[in-house]
Structure formats: structure tokens, C-alpha cells
Enzyme design. Structure first.
Site, PDB file in Angstrom:
ATOM      1  N   TYR A 270      21.867  24.463  -0.938  1.00 27.24           N
ATOM      2  CA  TYR A 270      21.218  25.458  -0.069  1.00 27.24           C
ATOM      3  C   TYR A 270      20.106  26.195  -0.827  1.00 27.24           C
ATOM      4  O   TYR A 270      18.984  26.356  -0.322  1.00 27.24           O
ATOM      5  CB  TYR A 270      22.280  26.435   0.421  1.00 27.24           C
ATOM      6  CG  TYR A 270      21.795  27.480   1.394  1.00 27.24           C
ATOM      7  CD1 TYR A 270      21.518  27.147   2.714  1.00 27.24           C
ATOM      8  CD2 TYR A 270      21.636  28.812   0.994  1.00 27.24           C
ATOM      9  CE1 TYR A 270      21.079  28.106   3.618  1.00 27.24           C
ATOM     10  CE2 TYR A 270      21.198  29.775   1.883  1.00 27.24           C
ATOM     11  CZ  TYR A 270      20.930  29.417   3.196  1.00 27.24           C
ATOM     12  OH  TYR A 270      20.493  30.377   4.081  1.00 27.24           O
TER      13      TYR A 270
ATOM     14  N   LYS B 121      16.103  26.235  -0.021  1.00 25.26           N
ATOM     15  CA  LYS B 121      15.387  27.472   0.324  1.00 25.26           C
ATOM     16  C   LYS B 121      14.305  27.808  -0.702  1.00 25.26           C
ATOM     17  O   LYS B 121      13.288  28.417  -0.359  1.00 25.26           O
ATOM     18  CB  LYS B 121      16.393  28.620   0.470  1.00 25.26           C
ATOM     19  CG  LYS B 121      17.355  28.453   1.659  1.00 25.26           C
ATOM     20  CD  LYS B 121      16.612  28.380   2.980  1.00 25.26           C
ATOM     21  CE  LYS B 121      17.530  28.403   4.186  1.00 25.26           C
ATOM     22  NZ  LYS B 121      16.800  28.373   5.466  1.00 25.26           N
TER      23      LYS B 121
HETATM   24  P1  NAP Z   1      23.479  29.954  12.602  1.00 22.97           P
HETATM   25  O1  NAP Z   1      23.983  31.098  13.373  1.00 22.97           O
HETATM   26  O2  NAP Z   1      24.450  28.971  12.036  1.00 22.97           O
HETATM   27  O3  NAP Z   1      22.402  29.186  13.501  1.00 22.97           O
HETATM   28  C1  NAP Z   1      21.766  28.039  12.995  1.00 22.97           C
HETATM   29  C2  NAP Z   1      20.732  27.585  13.990  1.00 22.97           C
HETATM   30  O4  NAP Z   1      20.070  26.418  13.445  1.00 22.97           O
HETATM   31  C3  NAP Z   1      21.313  27.156  15.325  1.00 22.97           C
HETATM   32  O5  NAP Z   1      20.430  27.536  16.346  1.00 22.97           O
HETATM   33  C4  NAP Z   1      21.363  25.634  15.211  1.00 22.97           C
HETATM   34  O6  NAP Z   1      21.243  24.965  16.439  1.00 22.97           O
HETATM   35  C5  NAP Z   1      20.134  25.357  14.400  1.00 22.97           C
HETATM   36  N1  NAP Z   1      20.195  24.065  13.738  1.00 22.97           N
HETATM   37  C6  NAP Z   1      21.042  23.673  12.758  1.00 22.97           C
HETATM   38  N2  NAP Z   1      20.799  22.412  12.413  1.00 22.97           N
HETATM   39  C7  NAP Z   1      19.768  21.990  13.192  1.00 22.97           C
HETATM   40  C8  NAP Z   1      19.058  20.775  13.312  1.00 22.97           C
HETATM   41  N3  NAP Z   1      19.349  19.710  12.561  1.00 22.97           N
HETATM   42  N4  NAP Z   1      18.057  20.696  14.217  1.00 22.97           N
HETATM   43  C9  NAP Z   1      17.742  21.761  15.000  1.00 22.97           C
HETATM   44  N5  NAP Z   1      18.375  22.935  14.940  1.00 22.97           N
HETATM   45  C10 NAP Z   1      19.389  23.041  14.037  1.00 22.97           C
HETATM   46  O7  NAP Z   1      22.628  30.431  11.344  1.00 22.97           O
HETATM   47  P2  NAP Z   1      21.791  31.774  11.080  1.00 22.97           P
HETATM   48  O8  NAP Z   1      22.601  32.640  10.231  1.00 22.97           O
HETATM   49  O9  NAP Z   1      21.234  32.284  12.344  1.00 22.97           O
HETATM   50  O10 NAP Z   1      20.637  31.183  10.149  1.00 22.97           O
HETATM   51  C11 NAP Z   1      19.299  31.010  10.593  1.00 22.97           C
HETATM   52  C12 NAP Z   1      18.420  30.768   9.377  1.00 22.97           C
HETATM   53  O11 NAP Z   1      18.500  31.913   8.522  1.00 22.97           O
HETATM   54  C13 NAP Z   1      18.841  29.585   8.539  1.00 22.97           C
HETATM   55  O12 NAP Z   1      17.711  28.912   8.034  1.00 22.97           O
HETATM   56  C14 NAP Z   1      19.615  30.220   7.408  1.00 22.97           C
HETATM   57  O13 NAP Z   1      19.622  29.431   6.241  1.00 22.97           O
HETATM   58  C15 NAP Z   1      18.841  31.505   7.220  1.00 22.97           C
HETATM   59  N6  NAP Z   1      19.586  32.555   6.549  1.00 22.97           N
HETATM   60  C16 NAP Z   1      20.703  33.099   7.098  1.00 22.97           C
HETATM   61  C17 NAP Z   1      21.388  34.106   6.415  1.00 22.97           C
HETATM   62  C18 NAP Z   1      22.611  34.777   6.966  1.00 22.97           C
HETATM   63  O14 NAP Z   1      23.196  35.607   6.244  1.00 22.97           O
HETATM   64  N7  NAP Z   1      23.045  34.487   8.187  1.00 22.97           N
HETATM   65  C19 NAP Z   1      20.928  34.508   5.168  1.00 22.97           C
HETATM   66  C20 NAP Z   1      19.791  33.924   4.631  1.00 22.97           C
HETATM   67  C21 NAP Z   1      19.116  32.959   5.327  1.00 22.97           C
HETATM   68  P3  NAP Z   1      22.523  24.341  17.219  1.00 22.97           P
HETATM   69  O15 NAP Z   1      23.457  25.474  17.445  1.00 22.97           O
HETATM   70  O16 NAP Z   1      21.976  23.805  18.475  1.00 22.97           O
HETATM   71  O17 NAP Z   1      23.090  23.306  16.316  1.00 22.97           O
END
Ligand code: NAP
Length: 234
Positions: free
Chosen positions: A141, A145
Site C-alpha cells: 500500500y 501511494k
Molecule cells: P473504501 O471505503 O474501501 O472505498 C473504496 C472505493 O474504491 C470504493 O468505492 C470501491 O468501489 C472503489 N474501488 C476499489 N477497487 C476498485 C477498482 N478496482 N475499480 C474501481 N473502483 C474500485 O475506501 P476509502 O477509505 O473511502 O478510501 C478511498 C481512498 O482513500 C483510497 O485510495 C484509500 O487508499 C485512500 N485513503 C483512505 C484512508 C482511510 O483512512 N480511509 C487513508 C488514507 C488514504 P466498489 O465498492 O464498487 O468496489
């Protein structure tokens, strides 16, 4: 505002909040996700696996045909498949790199020609503070990133003269499905956050909204951490 905005990973969590932010300000939002789900106010939602370059290119083409040049791309779709590096399978490594890094590149590459032609555009990549603070179990990861940061900075220089900005938002610990089951790691992370609490998806969406707005027209190649102070000084 009446921007054409594409948000990847719009079905849940941070991407859902970002899409809703633009919908609320009157923009035409196209939500891409694996499931094809997106907030109900989206102008269109398309089921796309961002790690498949042909699917991404086709979805962006449809979006441009229907809504014109893309004003803003938010490359947000991402996954985790955590595990200690010495036990990490090829699949765990490849899946995370494919979706988080390849998917970000494919999405940006697909929108750039329309942005350059319009001499207007904003690309915002959702990275993470993970590569800057070093979380155990996240070699795949963190590498993906960190790669997004390199991609963004190189791209920013390529398109800066054409009216296109490229920036990175690096969230800290945000309450979504991704962080719902991280167990003891949650307490360890909370202890590292000066504000003493996790963030909400809307905290990321408002910063993305700023970067996509005219107020940020002279901001490019930057990383903005939204993390309650967790990575300050790094
Ligand atoms: P999440 O709730 O798990 O949502 C992930 C999203 O990505 C969902 O809409 C999912 O769509 C989509 N996705 C996953 N694989 C995909 C693919 N192959 N093609 C198209 N869409 C895909 O995650 P989140 O926490 O909102 O994270 C969003 C972003 O923020 C990510 O890049 C993550 O690394 C980053 N981030 C999150 C955090 C945190 O603390 N939450 C911290 C740092 C960075 P489906 O549901 O349709 O599969």
C-alpha cells in the site's frame, strides 16, 4: 458551478463524500466504481475496474461524449491487502499496485487530452500519509501511494503550462469501510494524531473541493495532508 467531474471509487467512503460535495455545488458528476454504485445525485455512474486500462478509457470516452471536456478528475479508488512483507504474496502486492497506482495512472492518462485541449483542468490524486509515516504491514500500500506522489509531480510539470493543475491529497486515519477492521492498529494510530481523533470522509472532500476550485488555480504539484496533524513535520 457546472463542472464535469469524474470521481473514481465513488460508491463508498471518501469517494462517495467527494462525489456528494461536487453534486451539492451543482456539478455534473460521473462516478466510477467496481460495483457501478454512486451517490444518487450523480449525472452518471459506470461500473469500471480502474486496474483495467481499456475499461477506464472507455468510461472516460463515454463521459466526455455526454458531458464535454473533463474539468476535474479525482483518482480516489483504492484498496488495502495488508500483511508483513516477508509473508506477502505476489497477488497481494500486485493487486494493490494495480488498483492504487496503475488505476490512478490510467484514469489521469484518459482525461489529460481533453483537459489540455480545453487548457483547463484539475487532477487530484488521493494518496495517503502511509508512505511518509511507515505503517507496518503496508509495504504494498505504501509503495503504491508513494508511486502516486511521483506520478502526480511528474505529471504536474508536464501539464502546468497547459492550464492543468495536478495535486495530491494524503488522508490520515479516516472512518470508512477501509479502516473499520484494523483492530489494535487504530489505537496506535490515534495515539499519533495530535488532534486525538480520526477524520471523516467529508474532511477530505472539502479539501478536494478547494483544489478543484478557482481559488486553487495557482496550486500545483503539492501534497496536502489531511490527517489531524499526524504527519506534521515529515
Ligand atoms: P473504501 O471505503 O474501501 O472505498 C473504496 C472505493 O474504491 C470504493 O468505492 C470501491 O468501489 C472503489 N474501488 C476499489 N477497487 C476498485 C477498482 N478496482 N475499480 C474501481 N473502483 C474500485 O475506501 P476509502 O477509505 O473511502 O478510501 C478511498 C481512498 O482513500 C483510497 O485510495 C484509500 O487508499 C485512500 N485513503 C483512505 C484512508 C482511510 O483512512 N480511509 C487513508 C488514507 C488514504 P466498489 O465498492 O464498487 O468496489
Amino acid at each position: 458551478m457546472n463542472q464535469h467531474v469524474i470521481v473514481t471509487g465513488a460508491s463508498r467512503g471518501i469517494g462517495h463524500a467527494i462525489a456528494q460535495h461536487f453534486i451539492d455545488q451543482g456539478d455534473r458528476v460521473v462516478g466510477l466504481s467496481r460495483s457501478g454504485e454512486a451517490p444518487s445525485g450523480c449525472a452518471k455512474s459506470i461500473a469500471v475496474d480502474v486496474s483495467n486500462s481499456e475499461e477506464v478509457a472507455a468510461a472516460v470516452k463515454v463521459s466526455i461524449e455526454e458531458f464535454g471536456p473533463v474539468d476535474t478528475l479525482v483518482a480516489n479508488a483504492g484498496i488495502t491487502k495488508d500483511g508483513l512483507a516477508m509473508r506477502m504474496s505476489d497477488e497481494q502486492w500486485r493487486d494493490v499496485l494495480s488498483i492504487n497506482l496503475d488505476g490512478s495512472f490510467y484514469s489521469a492518462r484518459a482525461v489529460i487530452p481533453s483537459m489540455i485541449k480545453a487548457r483547463n483542468g484539475s487532477i487530484i490524486f488521493i494518496s495517503s500519509i502511509s508512505p511518509f509515516v511507515g505503517n507496518p504491514g503496508q509495504a504494498n500500500y505504501a509503495a503504491s501511494k508513494a508511486g502516486v506522489v511521483g506520478l502526480a509531480r511528474s505529471l504536474a510539470t508536464e501539464v502546468a503550462g497547459r492550464g492543468v493543475t495536478v495535486n495530491v491529497v494524503a488522508p490520515g486515519l479516516i472512518d470508512t469501510d477501509m479502516t473499520a477492521d484494523i483492530g489494535a492498529a487504530r489505537d496506535a494510530m490515534l495515539a499519533m494524531i495530535p488532534m486525538g481523533k480520526s477524520g471523516q470522509p467529508e474532511d477530505i472532500a472539502s479539501v478536494v473541493g478547494f483544489l478543484a476550485s478557482n481559488s486553487a488555480r495557482y496550486v500545483t504539484g503539492q501534497i496536502i495532508a489531511v490527517d489531524g496533524g499526524m504527519s506534521m513535520g515529515l
